[in-house]
Design an enzyme around this catalytic site. Sequence first.
Site, short mmCIF file in Angstrom:
data_model
loop_
_atom_site.label_atom_id
_atom_site.label_comp_id
_atom_site.label_asym_id
_atom_site.label_seq_id
_atom_site.Cartn_x
_atom_site.Cartn_y
_atom_site.Cartn_z
N GLU A 1 1.83 10.62 5.40
CA GLU A 1 1.09 9.31 5.50
C GLU A 1 0.87 8.98 6.94
O GLU A 1 2.08 8.63 7.39
CB GLU A 1 1.89 8.71 4.30
CG GLU A 1 1.46 7.95 4.32
CD GLU A 1 1.86 6.99 2.71
OE1 GLU A 1 2.53 7.47 1.91
OE2 GLU A 1 1.81 5.76 2.86
N GLU B 1 -1.85 -1.66 7.06
CA GLU B 1 -1.16 -2.16 5.35
C GLU B 1 -0.86 -3.79 5.35
O GLU B 1 -0.13 -4.29 6.33
CB GLU B 1 -0.64 -1.26 4.69
CG GLU B 1 0.72 -0.86 4.92
CD GLU B 1 1.00 -0.29 3.65
OE1 GLU B 1 0.57 0.60 2.99
OE2 GLU B 1 2.53 -0.28 3.81
#
Length: 222
Positions: free
Chosen positions: A145, A150
């Site tokens: 990941e 974000e």
Amino acid sequence: MKSLPSCLAALLLLLPSVPLASAKHIMIPNTSFNSQADFDTDWNYLYPWGSDHNGAARMSKSQARLSGDGTLTLTARRVDGEKPASHGGQQIPIRYLSGAVHAKEHFNVSRGGGGYDFSGEFRATTARGTWPAFWLTAVQGWPPEVDMAEWKGSGKISFNTFNTSSQVRARDVAYPSPGAFHRILCEVRDHNGRDVSVKFSMDGNVIETQYGRGFVGQPMYL
Ligand SMILES: *[C@@H]1O[C@H](CO)[C@@H](O)[C@H](O)[C@H]1NC(C)=O
Ligand SMILES: *[C@@H]1O[C@H](CO)[C@@H](O)[C@H](O)[C@H]1NC(C)=O
Ligand SMILES: *[C@@H]1O[C@H](CO)[C@@H](O)[C@H](O)[C@H]1NC(C)=O
């Protein structure tokens, strides 16, 4: 709050892919949000695995809109009466519908100098409780990941790479003017035949390089 504009992304353009530096090849053009036909060539709605993940929002096609100027707008909307999500053995109440899209293509960094550039322009809210994200995650198992950008409702922007759930490099930096578009570039490369390097930039300024253990040859969703 009743409704929160969650994330606007424009110009998702990617990427060289191939071992040869000369063989740069665009996989998803920056016209991919221009029309429904352009979108349908490269993207699907929701997450690759469905509508739910680990938060209080359920993804719905209704919350992802092509604005007609090359922009995709994702908007969260408060709802009542949705059935809970289940994730990792937990029941998670669903309070919002929101929008997500994923690339039809999978991304697999090949050994021998392979890699990709992931780039896009984003206008993301930092309102408390929101969590817009531009990220790569594993097609098989987990990790890989890479959170290429974000925004966790703190006023900052985060850049993260996971080796395991507890071994993660996470860098939070100040996010200037959330009302403006910012260009994110994430250069993902074979580092040593096994690990990948991930160089994060915002608005042309390098933030840092992180390393993902064993990500070479592991296909990822965008
Ligand atoms: C879109 O991509 C094309 C081809 O790669 C490039 O020439 C053009 O500058 C890009 N436009 C923007 C606004 O980034
Ligand atoms: C990823 O690409 C490599 C070649 O670079 C290939 O050997 C491998 O099978 C691919 N992995 C998957 C899961 O497609
Ligand atoms: C993840 O693994 C890579 C490769 O072994 C290593 O360079 C990196 O420091 C690791 N990340 C963390 C947070 O330990």
